[in-house]
Design a protein around this motif. Structure first.
Motif, PDB file in Angstrom:
ATOM      1  N   GLY A  66       0.789  -1.189   0.134  1.00 55.12           N
ATOM      2  CA  GLY A  66      -0.098  -0.066   0.002  1.00 55.12           C
ATOM      3  C   GLY A  66       0.749   1.231   0.147  1.00 55.12           C
ATOM      4  N   ILE A  67       0.352   2.547  -0.128  1.00 50.50           N
ATOM      5  CA  ILE A  67       0.941   3.653  -0.288  1.00 50.50           C
ATOM      6  C   ILE A  67       1.684   3.900   1.122  1.00 50.50           C
ATOM      7  N   THR A  68       2.676   4.841   1.057  1.00 51.01           N
ATOM      8  CA  THR A  68       3.323   5.143   2.181  1.00 51.01           C
ATOM      9  C   THR A  68       2.578   5.943   3.391  1.00 51.01           C
ATOM     10  N   LYS A  69       1.882   6.729   2.948  1.00 55.57           N
ATOM     11  CA  LYS A  69       1.018   7.630   3.732  1.00 55.57           C
ATOM     12  C   LYS A  69       2.140   8.697   4.319  1.00 55.57           C
ATOM     13  N   ARG A  70       3.383   9.045   3.852  1.00 56.24           N
ATOM     14  CA  ARG A  70       4.026   9.891   4.518  1.00 56.24           C
ATOM     15  C   ARG A  70       3.483  11.583   4.122  1.00 56.24           C
ATOM     16  N   GLY A  71       4.274  12.223   4.787  1.00 56.89           N
ATOM     17  CA  GLY A  71       4.286  13.918   4.561  1.00 56.89           C
ATOM     18  C   GLY A  71       2.870  14.397   5.031  1.00 56.89           C
ATOM     19  N   ASN A  72       2.307  15.266   4.329  1.00 58.43           N
ATOM     20  CA  ASN A  72       1.081  16.110   4.677  1.00 58.43           C
ATOM     21  C   ASN A  72      -0.072  15.362   4.446  1.00 58.43           C
ATOM     22  N   GLY A  73      -0.681  14.961   5.448  1.00 58.28           N
ATOM     23  CA  GLY A  73      -1.927  14.082   5.258  1.00 58.28           C
ATOM     24  C   GLY A  73      -3.073  14.833   4.610  1.00 58.28           C
ATOM     25  N   GLU A  74      -3.206  16.070   4.856  1.00 54.43           N
ATOM     26  CA  GLU A  74      -4.389  16.996   4.337  1.00 54.43           C
ATOM     27  C   GLU A  74      -4.190  16.927   3.030  1.00 54.43           C
ATOM     28  N   VAL A  75      -3.026  17.443   2.347  1.00 56.01           N
ATOM     29  CA  VAL A  75      -2.922  17.374   1.013  1.00 56.01           C
ATOM     30  C   VAL A  75      -3.101  16.079   0.095  1.00 56.01           C
ATOM     31  N   ARG A  76      -2.831  15.082   0.764  1.00 50.20           N
ATOM     32  CA  ARG A  76      -2.957  13.777   0.260  1.00 50.20           C
ATOM     33  C   ARG A  76      -4.460  13.290   0.416  1.00 50.20           C
ATOM     34  N   ARG A  77      -5.041  13.910   1.451  1.00 54.69           N
ATOM     35  CA  ARG A  77      -6.477  13.478   1.381  1.00 54.69           C
ATOM     36  C   ARG A  77      -7.431  14.140   0.435  1.00 54.69           C
ATOM     37  N   GLN A  78      -6.982  15.580   0.260  1.00 56.43           N
ATOM     38  CA  GLN A  78      -8.001  16.398  -0.723  1.00 56.43           C
ATOM     39  C   GLN A  78      -7.557  15.930  -2.038  1.00 56.43           C
ATOM     40  N   LEU A  79      -6.349  15.435  -2.491  1.00 53.97           N
ATOM     41  CA  LEU A  79      -6.150  14.828  -3.624  1.00 53.97           C
ATOM     42  C   LEU A  79      -6.855  13.396  -3.903  1.00 53.97           C
ATOM     43  N   VAL A  80      -7.030  12.798  -2.904  1.00 52.19           N
ATOM     44  CA  VAL A  80      -7.778  11.679  -3.062  1.00 52.19           C
ATOM     45  C   VAL A  80      -9.278  12.128  -3.483  1.00 52.19           C
ATOM     46  N   HIS A  81      -9.941  13.005  -2.556  1.00 53.10           N
ATOM     47  CA  HIS A  81     -11.065  13.383  -2.619  1.00 53.10           C
ATOM     48  C   HIS A  81     -11.431  13.997  -4.095  1.00 53.10           C
ATOM     49  N   GLY A  82     -10.478  14.613  -4.665  1.00 50.07           N
ATOM     50  CA  GLY A  82     -10.389  15.207  -6.089  1.00 50.07           C
ATOM     51  C   GLY A  82     -10.536  14.138  -7.228  1.00 50.07           C
ATOM     52  N   ALA A  83      -9.703  12.971  -6.670  1.00 49.88           N
ATOM     53  CA  ALA A  83      -9.558  12.016  -7.613  1.00 49.88           C
ATOM     54  C   ALA A  83     -10.982  11.237  -7.970  1.00 49.88           C
ATOM     55  N   ARG A  84     -11.424  11.075  -6.714  1.00 48.75           N
ATOM     56  CA  ARG A  84     -12.784  10.443  -6.483  1.00 48.75           C
ATOM     57  C   ARG A  84     -13.869  11.242  -7.614  1.00 48.75           C
ATOM     58  N   ALA A  85     -13.774  12.646  -7.298  1.00 46.49           N
ATOM     59  CA  ALA A  85     -14.708  13.286  -8.056  1.00 46.49           C
ATOM     60  C   ALA A  85     -14.357  13.075  -9.614  1.00 46.49           C
ATOM     61  N   ALA A  86     -13.048  13.234 -10.049  1.00 47.01           N
ATOM     62  CA  ALA A  86     -12.899  13.182 -11.311  1.00 47.01           C
ATOM     63  C   ALA A  86     -13.025  11.902 -11.873  1.00 47.01           C
ATOM     64  N   LEU A  87     -13.029  10.663 -11.233  1.00 49.12           N
ATOM     65  CA  LEU A  87     -13.309   9.425 -11.584  1.00 49.12           C
ATOM     66  C   LEU A  87     -14.736   9.531 -12.030  1.00 49.12           C
ATOM     67  N   ARG A  88     -15.495   9.885 -11.024  1.00 45.02           N
ATOM     68  CA  ARG A  88     -17.083   9.972 -11.425  1.00 45.02           C
ATOM     69  C   ARG A  88     -17.176  10.727 -12.666  1.00 45.02           C
ATOM     70  N   GLN A  89     -16.947  11.801 -12.816  1.00 42.20           N
ATOM     71  CA  GLN A  89     -16.951  12.533 -14.242  1.00 42.20           C
ATOM     72  C   GLN A  89     -16.571  12.172 -15.462  1.00 42.20           C
ATOM     73  N   PHE A  90     -15.337  11.275 -15.216  1.00 40.64           N
ATOM     74  CA  PHE A  90     -14.884  10.279 -16.416  1.00 40.64           C
ATOM     75  C   PHE A  90     -15.825   9.443 -16.798  1.00 40.64           C
ATOM     76  N   GLN A  91     -16.363   8.743 -15.873  1.00 43.44           N
ATOM     77  CA  GLN A  91     -17.221   7.521 -15.980  1.00 43.44           C
ATOM     78  C   GLN A  91     -18.652   8.252 -16.644  1.00 43.44           C
ATOM     79  N   ARG A  92     -19.011   9.333 -16.693  1.00 44.17           N
ATOM     80  CA  ARG A  92     -20.213   9.860 -17.229  1.00 44.17           C
ATOM     81  C   ARG A  92     -19.830  10.554 -18.486  1.00 44.17           C
ATOM     82  N   GLN A  93     -18.555  10.636 -18.993  1.00 47.29           N
ATOM     83  CA  GLN A  93     -18.027  11.324 -20.250  1.00 47.29           C
ATOM     84  C   GLN A  93     -18.410  10.418 -21.403  1.00 47.29           C
ATOM     85  N   ALA A  94     -18.651  10.971 -22.274  1.00 46.87           N
ATOM     86  CA  ALA A  94     -18.881  10.230 -23.758  1.00 46.87           C
ATOM     87  C   ALA A  94     -17.640  10.063 -24.548  1.00 46.87           C
TER      88      ALA A  94
END
Length: 345
Positions: A267-295
């Motif tokens: 699994g990932i190391t989870k080192r460094g700034n946890g807030e930056v990592r968490r927000q990027l994961v949230h952003g990736a989740r939103a981007a994946l939903r958008q990608f799956q709806r795109q034609a």
């Protein structure tokens, strides 16, 4: 005093510990000074390297020490700990800092500007309010559930007044004392929610006023919150040689357990700034939903959608967050907006 090469400075609120060594690593002096004496002591020294642990007030003192003509250096605490000999005290901490600073391989922490720290402070307060809003909402739902009143999860339910209407409908059965308590919790939740909206508007204004933030927001899954958070954390992107090093610094790369020429990744190391990592994961989740709806997705969208179908949504989201971190580094390092590749028209 002229032989001083490195000064290890153990920071505190009122009493600071100094440990000076020469170019050969020999101790020149070690002493403790008060907060008022620290500036005078450092100003009387010839230009040298002053090393500190990256902790509370470290960025402030690094900026002040640089203004005195010294080379300020911030070290991560985990890199200093192996050099502290024997039992822990201020003198040994300062000696360990000086010893770690003398090693070329010791990693450094970038010194933040006042603007970066101010932006980081906004994000820290906002994060605390997000936790408070979630805690109040959970407490409200739990207390209502104890009396048979079930409220759906989500912020929209509380914003639309569904919980308040439910309490009004059963006011006679619940009693005035409990109703007052539940209504007070709703008022607390609304107050925190309004405060969060104010911080979101402030971050939106800051993002629109920054050309770097505008470029970051061209990346899928990166909005005003993520853009300003990345600017407050990353600073100068060229302190990282490439995007992978930045991604590794926030713990989005796999942990290695390799031996005997055989690579084992977990699994990932989870080192460094946890807030930056968490927000990027949230952003990736939103981007994946958008990608799956795109034609007509681009190459990045096709890659993550195929990955999600093969290994599952959660692993694909973390992999996309890793990819987004690298893209964000490239966008800032080369001062150009994100350009989708391989887009099907």
């Amino acid at each position: 005093m002229n032989n001083i090469s490195i000064v290890g400075l153990d920071l505190a609120k009122h009493v600071f510990q100094l440990h000076a060594i020469d170019a050969h690593g020999r101790k020149v002096f070690g002493k403790s000074v008060s907060r008022q004496q620290l500036r005078l002591t450092l100003s009387q020294m010839p230009p040298c390297r002053v090393a500190m642990e990256a902790c509370g007030s470290a960025h402030y003192w690094a900026r002040e020490i640089r203004a005195m003509g010294h080379d300020a250096l911030l070290l991560p605490p985990q890199a200093v700990k192996p050099f502290v000999q024997g039992h822990k005290n201020d003198a040994r901490d300062a000696a360990g800092i000086a010893e770690a600073a003398a090693r070329p391989a010791t990693p450094h922490v970038a010194i933040k500007t006042e603007a970066q720290q101010a932006l980081q402070a906004i994000h820290r307060v906002r994060t605390r309010l997000v936790r408070e809003r979630t805690a109040i909402g959970n407490e409200l739902r739990g207390l209502m559930g104890e009396f048979g009143l079930v409220v759906a999860q989500g912020h929209a339910v509380l914003r639309q007044g569904v919980a308040r209407e439910l309490i009004e409908r059963h006011r006679e059965r619940l009693g005035s004392a409990l109703c007052l308590l539940l209504e007070d919790l709703i008022a607390q939740w609304r107050d925190v929610d309004e405060r969060l909206k104010g911080y979101d508007k402030q971050l939106m204004a800051l993002a629109k006023a920054s050309s770097d933030a505008e470029r970051l927001m061209s990346v899928p899954g990166i909005g005003p919150v993520n853009a300003t958070l990345l600017l407050s954390h990353l600073g100068d992107p060229r302190r990282f040689p490439n995007g992978r090093q930045f991604s590794a610094s926030i713990g989005l790369v796999p942990r290695q357990f390799s031996s005997g020429g055989k690579a084992r990744l977990r699994g990932i190391t989870k080192r460094g700034n946890g807030e930056v990592r968490r927000q990027l994961v949230h952003g990736a989740r939103a981007a994946l939903r958008q990608f799956q709806r795109q034609a007509a997705p681009d190459r990045l969208a096709r890659w993550v959608c195929e990955l999600a179908a093969r290994v599952g949504q959660r692993k694909a989201i973390v992999a996309l967050a890793n990819k987004l971190a690298r893209i964000c580094w490239s966008v800032l390092a080369h001062s150009r907006p994100y350009q989708p590749q391989g887009q099907v028209i």
